[in-house]
Scaffold this motif. Structure first.
Motif, PDB file in Angstrom:
ATOM      1  N   ASP A 101       2.491   3.916 -15.159  1.00 34.77           N
ATOM      2  CA  ASP A 101       3.864   4.384 -15.090  1.00 34.77           C
ATOM      3  C   ASP A 101       4.452   4.356 -16.506  1.00 34.77           C
ATOM      4  N   TYR A 102       5.600   4.979 -16.676  1.00 36.51           N
ATOM      5  CA  TYR A 102       6.294   4.848 -17.954  1.00 36.51           C
ATOM      6  C   TYR A 102       6.829   3.421 -18.080  1.00 36.51           C
ATOM      7  N   LEU A 103       6.531   2.780 -19.191  1.00 31.86           N
ATOM      8  CA  LEU A 103       7.007   1.434 -19.468  1.00 31.86           C
ATOM      9  C   LEU A 103       8.246   1.553 -20.351  1.00 31.86           C
ATOM     10  N   GLU A 104       9.380   1.035 -19.898  1.00 35.25           N
ATOM     11  CA  GLU A 104      10.600   1.086 -20.712  1.00 35.25           C
ATOM     12  C   GLU A 104      10.685  -0.182 -21.544  1.00 35.25           C
ATOM     13  N   ILE A 105      10.747  -0.017 -22.856  1.00 34.46           N
ATOM     14  CA  ILE A 105      10.722  -1.142 -23.790  1.00 34.46           C
ATOM     15  C   ILE A 105      11.832  -0.954 -24.821  1.00 34.46           C
ATOM     16  N   PRO A 106      12.302  -2.053 -25.421  1.00 29.90           N
ATOM     17  CA  PRO A 106      13.289  -1.897 -26.494  1.00 29.90           C
ATOM     18  C   PRO A 106      12.683  -1.144 -27.679  1.00 29.90           C
ATOM     19  N   ALA A 107      13.445  -0.235 -28.268  1.00 33.06           N
ATOM     20  CA  ALA A 107      12.988   0.430 -29.483  1.00 33.06           C
ATOM     21  C   ALA A 107      12.762  -0.621 -30.572  1.00 33.06           C
ATOM     22  N   GLY A 108      11.768  -0.345 -31.434  1.00 32.95           N
ATOM     23  CA  GLY A 108      11.504  -1.310 -32.510  1.00 32.95           C
ATOM     24  C   GLY A 108      10.090  -1.216 -33.022  1.00 32.95           C
ATOM     25  N   GLU A 109       9.625  -2.306 -33.641  1.00 32.59           N
ATOM     26  CA  GLU A 109       8.304  -2.362 -34.256  1.00 32.59           C
ATOM     27  C   GLU A 109       7.294  -2.942 -33.269  1.00 32.59           C
ATOM     28  N   TYR A 110       6.167  -2.246 -33.114  1.00 31.37           N
ATOM     29  CA  TYR A 110       5.139  -2.672 -32.168  1.00 31.37           C
ATOM     30  C   TYR A 110       3.756  -2.473 -32.781  1.00 31.37           C
ATOM     31  N   GLN A 111       2.778  -3.079 -32.120  1.00 34.20           N
ATOM     32  CA  GLN A 111       1.368  -2.819 -32.391  1.00 34.20           C
ATOM     33  C   GLN A 111       0.683  -2.641 -31.040  1.00 34.20           C
ATOM     34  N   VAL A 112      -0.055  -1.555 -30.899  1.00 31.55           N
ATOM     35  CA  VAL A 112      -0.789  -1.298 -29.662  1.00 31.55           C
ATOM     36  C   VAL A 112      -2.269  -1.503 -29.932  1.00 31.55           C
ATOM     37  N   ARG A 113      -2.874  -2.365 -29.134  1.00 35.68           N
ATOM     38  CA  ARG A 113      -4.314  -2.595 -29.255  1.00 35.68           C
ATOM     39  C   ARG A 113      -4.971  -2.414 -27.887  1.00 35.68           C
ATOM     40  N   VAL A 114      -6.112  -1.750 -27.898  1.00 39.03           N
ATOM     41  CA  VAL A 114      -6.880  -1.485 -26.682  1.00 39.03           C
ATOM     42  C   VAL A 114      -8.204  -2.212 -26.818  1.00 39.03           C
ATOM     43  N   THR A 115      -8.539  -3.007 -25.805  1.00 39.89           N
ATOM     44  CA  THR A 115      -9.764  -3.799 -25.836  1.00 39.89           C
ATOM     45  C   THR A 115     -10.649  -3.467 -24.641  1.00 39.89           C
ATOM     46  N   VAL A 116     -11.925  -3.787 -24.760  1.00 38.71           N
ATOM     47  CA  VAL A 116     -12.809  -3.733 -23.598  1.00 38.71           C
ATOM     48  C   VAL A 116     -12.257  -4.702 -22.559  1.00 38.71           C
TER      49      VAL A 116
END
Length: 225
Positions: A166-181
């Protein structure tokens, strides 16, 4: 690895649009086509037998096309040929927005149809949807964290190929997205620090490298455009 910004720019590059008489009266729907089959050639796209896009390369997107709302036949062909690799009938309700990814390796190419929610998030927030579109990757966990934060509890766990959140609603700002096994902290994709703007509505699609396989990356689609 390409930066997130560069991959987003590649996705939104203009593709050749052919003549299409889809301007009759009646309710409209928005339709976006994305070439996400890593070992497939460039493709042409037909809507009810009429060419609407030509020479679409891997990771390119049409942007949203305003089309008549109805049951519509979408065909994807190897560019410049009559070889149809996808033939799907889509129900496009009035006022809807739909993204169709030409997904999977070319031997098993198939449409991945996503219902898009282009409505704005609450003030100060952004909306992000995650799609597993990398056919050579196993099930994955997705971490959306502050930059440099430890990988503890995944935001999304055990996501299989062709699944979307689903769409995740999050506060605007600085993020890091990491995808793992899935079930590990073995990072397959790392965006590094990135800024998600106030009001953004994004789809982040995990994808193979051109030709298939690693290095994996994230294709960012702007659903608000």
């Amino acid at each position: 690895m390409k930066s997130l910004a560069l991959l987003a720019a590649a996705a939104l590059a203009a593709v050749s649009t052919t003549a299409c008489d889809d301007s009759d009266g009646g309710p409209r729907a928005d339709l976006r086509i994305v070439h996400a089959s890593p070992d497939a050639p460039d493709v042409d796209v037909r809507l009810d037998g009429i060419g609407v896009l030509s020479q679409v390369p891997y990771l390119a997107s049409s942007g949203y096309l305003s089309v008549q709302a109805d049951d519509r036949d979408v065909q994807v062909l190897a560019a410049g040929t009559e070889t149809v690799v996808i033939d799907a009938t889509l129900t496009l309700p009035a006022g809807s927005a739909t993204t169709v990814l030409a997904a999977n390796l070319v031997a098993n190419i198939e449409p991945l149809v996503l219902a898009d929610d282009r409505s704005a998030p609450a003030a100060g927030n952004a909306k992000v949807r995650v799609v597993h579109g990398a056919p050579s990757a196993p099930n994955v966990d997705v971490y959306v964290t502050a930059p440099g934060a430890a990988l503890t509890d995944p935001t999304l766990a055990d996501v299989p190929f062709l699944a979307s959140s689903d769409y995740l609603e999050i506060p605007a700002g600085e993020y890091q997205v990491r995808v793992t096994v899935a079930g590990t902290t073995d990072v397959a994709i790392d965006t590094g620090a990135l800024t998600i703007a106030d009001g953004a509505v994004l789809s982040a699609v995990a994808v193979d490298a051109a030709g298939g396989g690693a290095p994996f990356d994230i294709l960012v689609l702007d659903d608000a455009l």
